[in-house]
Design an enzyme around this catalytic site. Structure first.
Site, PDB file in Angstrom:
ATOM      1  N   TYR A  91       6.773  -4.753  -6.432  1.00 19.82           N
ATOM      2  CA  TYR A  91       5.498  -5.058  -5.787  1.00 19.82           C
ATOM      3  C   TYR A  91       5.571  -4.754  -4.297  1.00 19.82           C
ATOM      4  O   TYR A  91       4.681  -4.106  -3.734  1.00 19.82           O
ATOM      5  CB  TYR A  91       5.128  -6.523  -6.017  1.00 19.82           C
ATOM      6  CG  TYR A  91       3.908  -6.949  -5.239  1.00 19.82           C
ATOM      7  CD1 TYR A  91       2.657  -6.425  -5.547  1.00 19.82           C
ATOM      8  CD2 TYR A  91       4.010  -7.859  -4.196  1.00 19.82           C
ATOM      9  CE1 TYR A  91       1.531  -6.807  -4.833  1.00 19.82           C
ATOM     10  CE2 TYR A  91       2.895  -8.244  -3.480  1.00 19.82           C
ATOM     11  CZ  TYR A  91       1.659  -7.715  -3.805  1.00 19.82           C
ATOM     12  OH  TYR A  91       0.550  -8.081  -3.076  1.00 19.82           O
TER      13      TYR A  91
ATOM     14  N   LYS B 247       3.494  -1.927  -1.859  1.00 17.17           N
ATOM     15  CA  LYS B 247       2.764  -2.262  -0.642  1.00 17.17           C
ATOM     16  C   LYS B 247       3.307  -1.500   0.571  1.00 17.17           C
ATOM     17  O   LYS B 247       2.566  -1.205   1.512  1.00 17.17           O
ATOM     18  CB  LYS B 247       2.804  -3.772  -0.394  1.00 17.17           C
ATOM     19  CG  LYS B 247       1.986  -4.554  -1.414  1.00 17.17           C
ATOM     20  CD  LYS B 247       0.543  -4.073  -1.447  1.00 17.17           C
ATOM     21  CE  LYS B 247      -0.309  -4.792  -2.445  1.00 17.17           C
ATOM     22  NZ  LYS B 247      -1.712  -4.319  -2.466  1.00 17.17           N
TER      23      LYS B 247
END
Length: 281
Positions: free
Chosen positions: A166, A170
């Site tokens: 994750y 980002k």
């Protein structure tokens, strides 16, 4: 139009970006909050998410409250055809603003994750975002004005153990937005990365994370839209700034370990369980 008194930043949104905006991930969290703020400013909206019922309810509320036009697009951005579908759907609308708020997060130990879900997250967080930025960026450059909002995160500034992939997605979003901010400016197109810290939405619950103090989606939405066209990156809220700036002078390896300790504390209840997953509807 509603009778809400607009601030200067809200008036600037319509003057700068025109009459229509696309918001992905619009059915909940930050995407929903941004959609409502844009509606207050008088922008017509294309709302994109997987939940048809939630989008239709939003459209009804926004039309009634603000007198705007709203188009609903039920779409799974994990699909390879998603960008082409949205491009065709919005072809005849004068879109001037893209808010790519759709997101998909996981937490827990990387080796306990399911590869299928990680690949799906890559498609939503990176692949579709890339395609939408390219498509609408070209449209905006042709018309000589426009704006692109990409949702980054403070976890994207270094590796994040226990949310490894994750955070990596980002980091991709953050660096893409920073570069587009420079490349597109001479073409009249603004680009910004919004990098909030912990946000009080359904995201953390669905990802299996336990959080204490957190931002509200409304706080993130207002800070992001106020900064659009003025900054390349915005850190909404005091907590986001504190977390980023307090770690900025440390070597990268130290930041990784500190953030890993924080995430471990938020996910330790998952030990022995399946990976937590958060998916915007």
């Amino acid at each position: 139009m509603s009778n809400i008194k607009l601030g200067s930043w809200q008036r600037r949104l319509r003057e700068r970006y025109g009459s229509w905006a696309v918001v992905t991930g619009a059915s909940s969290g930050i995407g929903r909050a941004i959609a409502f703020r844009l509606a207050e400013a008088g922008l017509n909206l294309v709302l994109v998410a997987r939940s048809q019922a939630a989008l239709e309810e939003m459209a009804e509320d926004l039309t009634a409250q603000h007198g705007i036009d709203v188009e609903v697009v039920r779409l799974d951005l994990a699909l390879e055809s998603a960008v082409e579908t949205l491009a065709a759907t919005t072809r005849d609308l004068d879109i001037g603003l893209l808010v790519a708020a759709a997101g998909f997060g996981t937490s827990g130990q990387f080796l306990h994750s399911r590869l299928e879900q990680e690949m799906e997250m890559l498609n939503v967080n990176c692949r579709s975002l890339l395609g939408l930025s390219w498509h609408f960026g070209r449209r905006f450059a042709k018309r000589g004005r426009g704006g692109i909002v990409l949702m980054s995160s403070i976890v994207g500034f270094q590796g994040m153990p226990f949310a490894a992939h994750y955070a990596a997605t980002k980091a991709y979003v953050q660096t893409l937005a920073e570069a587009l901010n420079v490349e597109l400016a001479p073409l009249g197109v603004d680009a910004i990365a919004s990098a909030p810290g912990p946000t009080n939405s359904s995201f953390a619950h669905r990802a299996g994370m336990q959080m204490g103090k957190a931002l509200s989606p409304d706080e993130v939405a207002e800070a992001t839209l106020k900064a659009l066209g003025r900054q390349s990156t915005v850190l909404p809220g005091f907590l986001s700034k504190l977390l980023v700036y307090s770690l900025a002078l440390l070597p990268r390896w130290a930041r990784v370990r500190i953030m890993g300790s924080v995430m471990h504390g938020m996910t330790k209840h998952q030990q022995g369980k399946n990976l937590g997953v958060a998916r915007v509807k």
